[in-house]
Write an enzyme that holds these catalytic residues in place. Structure first.
Site, PDB file in Angstrom:
ATOM      1  N   ASP A 274      24.153  66.996  18.187  1.00  0.00           N
ATOM      2  CA  ASP A 274      24.410  66.130  19.342  1.00  0.00           C
ATOM      3  C   ASP A 274      25.716  66.602  19.982  1.00  0.00           C
ATOM      4  O   ASP A 274      25.719  67.569  20.750  1.00  0.00           O
ATOM      5  CB  ASP A 274      24.467  64.693  18.799  1.00  0.00           C
ATOM      6  CG  ASP A 274      24.505  63.632  19.866  1.00  0.00           C
ATOM      7  OD1 ASP A 274      25.151  63.844  20.903  1.00  0.00           O
ATOM      8  OD2 ASP A 274      23.916  62.557  19.668  1.00  0.00           O
TER       9      ASP A 274
ATOM     10  N   ARG B 294      12.705  56.941   9.839  1.00  0.00           N
ATOM     11  CA  ARG B 294      12.852  58.312   9.335  1.00  0.00           C
ATOM     12  C   ARG B 294      11.505  58.914   8.941  1.00  0.00           C
ATOM     13  O   ARG B 294      11.327  60.122   9.014  1.00  0.00           O
ATOM     14  CB  ARG B 294      13.765  58.339   8.101  1.00  0.00           C
ATOM     15  CG  ARG B 294      15.230  58.079   8.386  1.00  0.00           C
ATOM     16  CD  ARG B 294      16.064  58.493   7.175  1.00  0.00           C
ATOM     17  NE  ARG B 294      17.367  57.856   7.130  1.00  0.00           N
ATOM     18  CZ  ARG B 294      18.453  58.311   7.755  1.00  0.00           C
ATOM     19  NH1 ARG B 294      18.379  59.385   8.496  1.00  0.00           N
ATOM     20  NH2 ARG B 294      19.605  57.675   7.635  1.00  0.00           N
TER      21      ARG B 294
ATOM     22  N   GLU C   8      20.158  71.141   9.963  1.00  0.00           N
ATOM     23  CA  GLU C   8      20.397  69.837  10.574  1.00  0.00           C
ATOM     24  C   GLU C   8      19.115  69.314  11.221  1.00  0.00           C
ATOM     25  O   GLU C   8      18.306  70.100  11.719  1.00  0.00           O
ATOM     26  CB  GLU C   8      21.492  69.940  11.644  1.00  0.00           C
ATOM     27  CG  GLU C   8      22.908  69.784  11.124  1.00  0.00           C
ATOM     28  CD  GLU C   8      23.268  68.334  10.789  1.00  0.00           C
ATOM     29  OE1 GLU C   8      22.353  67.517  10.577  1.00  0.00           O
ATOM     30  OE2 GLU C   8      24.459  68.020  10.744  1.00  0.00           O
TER      31      GLU C   8
ATOM     32  N   LEU D 284      28.958  69.482  13.127  1.00  0.00           N
ATOM     33  CA  LEU D 284      28.702  70.883  12.815  1.00  0.00           C
ATOM     34  C   LEU D 284      30.001  71.683  12.792  1.00  0.00           C
ATOM     35  O   LEU D 284      30.206  72.522  11.910  1.00  0.00           O
ATOM     36  CB  LEU D 284      27.754  71.434  13.882  1.00  0.00           C
ATOM     37  CG  LEU D 284      26.883  72.596  13.509  1.00  0.00           C
ATOM     38  CD1 LEU D 284      26.127  72.313  12.232  1.00  0.00           C
ATOM     39  CD2 LEU D 284      25.922  72.870  14.659  1.00  0.00           C
TER      40      LEU D 284
ATOM     41  N   ASP E 185      16.997  58.311  12.333  1.00  0.00           N
ATOM     42  CA  ASP E 185      16.845  56.858  12.136  1.00  0.00           C
ATOM     43  C   ASP E 185      17.585  56.034  13.177  1.00  0.00           C
ATOM     44  O   ASP E 185      18.454  56.531  13.896  1.00  0.00           O
ATOM     45  CB  ASP E 185      17.401  56.469  10.763  1.00  0.00           C
ATOM     46  CG  ASP E 185      18.934  56.484  10.740  1.00  0.00           C
ATOM     47  OD1 ASP E 185      19.522  57.509  11.149  1.00  0.00           O
ATOM     48  OD2 ASP E 185      19.528  55.460  10.356  1.00  0.00           O
TER      49      ASP E 185
HETATM   50  C1  PRP Z   1      23.259  63.042  12.619  1.00  0.00           C
HETATM   51  C2  PRP Z   1      22.837  64.477  12.334  1.00  0.00           C
HETATM   52  C3  PRP Z   1      24.126  65.232  12.322  1.00  0.00           C
HETATM   53  C4  PRP Z   1      24.995  64.447  13.271  1.00  0.00           C
HETATM   54  C5  PRP Z   1      25.026  65.173  14.575  1.00  0.00           C
HETATM   55  O1  PRP Z   1      23.595  62.420  11.417  1.00  0.00           O
HETATM   56  O2  PRP Z   1      22.150  64.602  11.122  1.00  0.00           O
HETATM   57  O3  PRP Z   1      24.705  65.315  11.041  1.00  0.00           O
HETATM   58  O4  PRP Z   1      24.403  63.153  13.466  1.00  0.00           O
HETATM   59  O5  PRP Z   1      25.880  64.510  15.474  1.00  0.00           O
HETATM   60  P1  PRP Z   1      27.047  65.247  16.243  1.00  0.00           P
HETATM   61  O6  PRP Z   1      26.525  66.567  16.711  1.00  0.00           O
HETATM   62  O7  PRP Z   1      27.346  64.296  17.394  1.00  0.00           O
HETATM   63  O8  PRP Z   1      28.224  65.394  15.332  1.00  0.00           O
HETATM   64  P2  PRP Z   1      23.805  60.835  11.319  1.00  0.00           P
HETATM   65  O9  PRP Z   1      25.246  60.506  11.576  1.00  0.00           O
HETATM   66  O10 PRP Z   1      22.801  60.146  12.202  1.00  0.00           O
HETATM   67  O11 PRP Z   1      23.531  60.531   9.784  1.00  0.00           O
HETATM   68  P3  PRP Z   1      22.158  60.546   8.961  1.00  0.00           P
HETATM   69  O12 PRP Z   1      21.670  61.978   8.973  1.00  0.00           O
HETATM   70  O13 PRP Z   1      22.526  60.117   7.565  1.00  0.00           O
HETATM   71  O14 PRP Z   1      21.202  59.602   9.631  1.00  0.00           O
END
Ligand code: PRP
Length: 190
Positions: free
Chosen positions: A97, A159, A93, A102, A153
Site C-alpha cells: 500500500d 481472509r 506480501e 516494506l 481482512d
Molecule cells: C498489510 C500488508 C502489509 C501492509 C502493507 O498488513 O500485509 O504488511 O499492510 O501496508 P503499507 O504498504 O501501507 O505499509 P496489515 O497491517 O493489514 O496486517 P495483516 O497482514 O496482519 O492483516
C-alpha cells in the site's frame, strides 16, 4: 448488499496470477529460494504460491506490529526462525500500500546479508505509495479502495474468501460484518 462492492479479481483471476508468479519465481531462482511471508495477510497467498514453484522452497514467517498507521514505524513481534545470510530471499506480501512496511522490512532483512532480496506481492495499490519500492514479482494492481479477501481482512473478517474485492471503508467501519451475508452462507451473528 451494501454498495459499493467490486470484485477486483475473481477466483480464476487470482489463481492465474498466482500460477504466473510461481512460474516467474521458478525461472528466477533455479537453485531454490527462501520465501518469507509477513503474517497474517500473506498466509493464504504463500500457501498457494509455494505450490506453484518448481524448485526447492523453504518458508519462514515474520509478524509485525504497526505503531501508527502510515508512518512506517513497525516492530517485529515474531522474528524469522532461520539465518538468511547468503540465501536467495523473497519477501511475500499480500498487498503493498504505502510501501512503508516494506521499506522497514527490506532494511531489516538487508542487514542480515542475504545473497539477494526481492519482493513478491499479489496486490499492488500503487496509487497509495509513499515510499517507492521496487517490486520484482507482482500479481496485479488494485485501485485505491479498501481491499478484502484472499488473506486481506477487515477486523479479522474475509481472509478466507478465494477472490479479492474492494469494499467501502465507511460501510465496514460502521459494520465489520456488512459483507458477511453476501459472501458466506451463514452470518457472523448466527
Ligand atoms: C498489510 C500488508 C502489509 C501492509 C502493507 O498488513 O500485509 O504488511 O499492510 O501496508 P503499507 O504498504 O501501507 O505499509 P496489515 O497491517 O493489514 O496486517 P495483516 O497482514 O496482519 O492483516
Amino acid at each position: 448488499m451494501p454498495e459499493p462492492l467490486r470484485i477486483l479479481a475473481n477466483r480464476a483471476e487470482v489463481r492465474r496470477a498466482v500460477r504466473r508468479l510461481g512460474t516467474e519465481l521458478t525461472e528466477a531462482y533455479p537453485n531454490g529460494v527462501v520465501l518469507i511471508a509477513v503474517l497474517k495477510g500473506s498466509l493464504i497467498f504463500l500457501a498457494d504460491l509455494c505450490r506453484e514453484i518448481r524448485v526447492p522452497v523453504e518458508v519462514d514467517f515474520l509478524a509485525i506490529s504497526t505503531y501508527e498507521p502510515d508512518t512506517g514505524r513497525v516492530r517485529i513481534v515474531k522474528d524469522l526462525d532461520r539465518d538468511i545470510s547468503g540465501r536467495a530471499v523473497v519477501l511475500v506480501e499480500d498487498i503493498v500500500d504505502t510501501g512503508l512496511t516494506l521499506g522497514f522490512l527490506q532494511a531489516e532483512l538487508t542487514r542480515r546479508e542475504p545473497a539477494s532480496l526481492a519482493v513478491c506481492t499479489l496486490a499492488d495499490k500503487v496509487a497509495r505509495r509513499i515510499l517507492p519500492t521496487p517490486i520484482a514479482f507482482r500479481g496485479f494492481e488494485v485501485p485505491d479502495v479498501f481491499v478484502i479477501g484472499y488473506g486481506l481482512d477487515f477486523a479479522g473478517r474475509y481472509r478466507n474468501l478465494d477472490l479479492i474485492a474492494g469494499g467501502d471503508l465507511d460501510v465496514l467501519t460502521a459494520d465489520p460484518d456488512a459483507y458477511v451475508s453476501h459472501f458466506y452462507r451463514g452470518t457472523a451473528r448466527a
